[in-house]
Design a protein around this motif. Structure first.
Motif, PDB file in Angstrom:
ATOM      1  N   THR A 123      35.610  38.482  64.771  1.00 50.43           N
ATOM      2  CA  THR A 123      34.686  37.482  64.270  1.00 50.43           C
ATOM      3  C   THR A 123      34.796  37.464  62.749  1.00 50.43           C
ATOM      4  O   THR A 123      35.177  38.465  62.135  1.00 50.43           O
ATOM      5  CB  THR A 123      33.244  37.756  64.733  1.00 50.43           C
ATOM      6  N   ALA A 124      34.476  36.325  62.160  1.00 49.75           N
ATOM      7  CA  ALA A 124      34.627  36.158  60.716  1.00 49.75           C
ATOM      8  C   ALA A 124      33.303  36.417  60.009  1.00 49.75           C
ATOM      9  O   ALA A 124      32.259  35.920  60.413  1.00 49.75           O
ATOM     10  CB  ALA A 124      35.127  34.760  60.398  1.00 49.75           C
ATOM     11  N   LEU A 125      33.386  37.177  58.939  1.00 47.07           N
ATOM     12  CA  LEU A 125      32.270  37.392  58.042  1.00 47.07           C
ATOM     13  C   LEU A 125      32.635  36.665  56.749  1.00 47.07           C
ATOM     14  O   LEU A 125      33.673  36.950  56.148  1.00 47.07           O
ATOM     15  CB  LEU A 125      32.062  38.882  57.787  1.00 47.07           C
ATOM     16  N   ILE A 126      31.803  35.706  56.363  1.00 51.42           N
ATOM     17  CA  ILE A 126      32.075  34.901  55.173  1.00 51.42           C
ATOM     18  C   ILE A 126      31.217  35.435  54.036  1.00 51.42           C
ATOM     19  O   ILE A 126      29.997  35.536  54.159  1.00 51.42           O
ATOM     20  CB  ILE A 126      31.761  33.424  55.429  1.00 51.42           C
ATOM     21  N   LEU A 127      31.872  35.761  52.935  1.00 52.91           N
ATOM     22  CA  LEU A 127      31.186  36.281  51.763  1.00 52.91           C
ATOM     23  C   LEU A 127      31.402  35.322  50.600  1.00 52.91           C
ATOM     24  O   LEU A 127      32.536  34.936  50.316  1.00 52.91           O
ATOM     25  CB  LEU A 127      31.739  37.657  51.398  1.00 52.91           C
ATOM     26  N   VAL A 128      30.329  34.938  49.947  1.00 46.66           N
ATOM     27  CA  VAL A 128      30.421  34.121  48.740  1.00 46.66           C
ATOM     28  C   VAL A 128      29.933  34.996  47.597  1.00 46.66           C
ATOM     29  O   VAL A 128      28.769  35.391  47.557  1.00 46.66           O
ATOM     30  CB  VAL A 128      29.569  32.842  48.843  1.00 46.66           C
ATOM     31  N   CYS A 129      30.852  35.318  46.697  1.00 43.41           N
ATOM     32  CA  CYS A 129      30.535  36.176  45.565  1.00 43.41           C
ATOM     33  C   CYS A 129      30.710  35.407  44.266  1.00 43.41           C
ATOM     34  O   CYS A 129      31.539  34.505  44.171  1.00 43.41           O
ATOM     35  CB  CYS A 129      31.443  37.403  45.550  1.00 43.41           C
ATOM     36  N   SER A 130      29.945  35.786  43.273  1.00 42.37           N
ATOM     37  CA  SER A 130      30.059  35.191  41.949  1.00 42.37           C
ATOM     38  C   SER A 130      31.007  36.040  41.109  1.00 42.37           C
ATOM     39  O   SER A 130      30.905  37.275  41.114  1.00 42.37           O
ATOM     40  CB  SER A 130      28.685  35.135  41.283  1.00 42.37           C
ATOM     41  N   ILE A 131      31.893  35.372  40.370  1.00 44.92           N
ATOM     42  CA  ILE A 131      32.818  36.135  39.520  1.00 44.92           C
ATOM     43  C   ILE A 131      32.077  36.780  38.352  1.00 44.92           C
ATOM     44  O   ILE A 131      32.602  37.678  37.708  1.00 44.92           O
ATOM     45  CB  ILE A 131      33.994  35.287  39.012  1.00 44.92           C
ATOM     46  N   VAL A 132      30.844  36.344  38.113  1.00 38.68           N
ATOM     47  CA  VAL A 132      30.036  36.953  37.061  1.00 38.68           C
ATOM     48  C   VAL A 132      29.668  38.384  37.452  1.00 38.68           C
ATOM     49  O   VAL A 132      29.767  39.304  36.646  1.00 38.68           O
ATOM     50  CB  VAL A 132      28.770  36.111  36.790  1.00 38.68           C
ATOM     51  N   SER A 133      29.260  38.581  38.707  1.00 38.15           N
ATOM     52  CA  SER A 133      28.850  39.917  39.136  1.00 38.15           C
ATOM     53  C   SER A 133      29.983  40.725  39.768  1.00 38.15           C
ATOM     54  O   SER A 133      29.965  41.951  39.734  1.00 38.15           O
ATOM     55  CB  SER A 133      27.681  39.829  40.114  1.00 38.15           C
ATOM     56  N   THR A 134      30.961  40.060  40.388  1.00 41.07           N
ATOM     57  CA  THR A 134      32.108  40.749  40.991  1.00 41.07           C
ATOM     58  C   THR A 134      33.393  40.028  40.573  1.00 41.07           C
ATOM     59  O   THR A 134      33.923  39.214  41.318  1.00 41.07           O
ATOM     60  CB  THR A 134      32.011  40.778  42.534  1.00 41.07           C
ATOM     61  N   PRO A 135      33.890  40.318  39.373  1.00 44.18           N
ATOM     62  CA  PRO A 135      35.088  39.630  38.891  1.00 44.18           C
ATOM     63  C   PRO A 135      36.336  39.885  39.740  1.00 44.18           C
ATOM     64  O   PRO A 135      37.227  39.050  39.806  1.00 44.18           O
ATOM     65  CB  PRO A 135      35.277  40.145  37.470  1.00 44.18           C
ATOM     66  N   ASP A 136      36.381  41.028  40.393  1.00 45.87           N
ATOM     67  CA  ASP A 136      37.508  41.349  41.264  1.00 45.87           C
ATOM     68  C   ASP A 136      37.093  41.035  42.704  1.00 45.87           C
ATOM     69  O   ASP A 136      36.215  41.699  43.253  1.00 45.87           O
ATOM     70  CB  ASP A 136      37.886  42.815  41.123  1.00 45.87           C
ATOM     71  N   LEU A 137      37.704  40.022  43.307  1.00 49.03           N
ATOM     72  CA  LEU A 137      37.323  39.590  44.647  1.00 49.03           C
ATOM     73  C   LEU A 137      37.482  40.704  45.678  1.00 49.03           C
ATOM     74  O   LEU A 137      36.768  40.744  46.667  1.00 49.03           O
ATOM     75  CB  LEU A 137      38.134  38.361  45.058  1.00 49.03           C
TER      76      LEU A 137
END
Length: 74
Positions: free
Chosen positions: A3-17
């Motif tokens: 199953t897919a877990l979709i994560l939306v992260c901000s490059i401000v808080s997590t610059p390294d994906l």
């Protein structure tokens, strides 16, 4: 089955994906379907996000990560 877990992260808080995970993501969504193939899982995860209001209103600083795992691990 995956199953897919979709994560939306901000490059401000997590610059390294690569460091984006469920604990630091701005948005965490789980696709309700299951897949036998990781490529299919990833593609459907992206499509699932695109169909949502969240997917249509991503910020310039948002990055999307789709993680396909066995359902028991999520």
């Amino acid at each position: 089955m995956l199953t897919a877990l979709i994560l939306v992260c901000s490059i401000v808080s997590t610059p390294d994906l690569r460091s984006c995970d469920a604990t630091n993501a701005r948005v965490v969504m789980r696709v309700p379907a299951e897949y036998s193939n990781p490529v299919t899982c990833s593609m459907h995860g992206q499509a699932y996000l695109a169909e949502t209001a969240i997917g249509r209103h991503l910020n310039e600083t948002d990055r999307v990560k789709v993680v396909c795992q066995h359902r028991e691990k999520i």
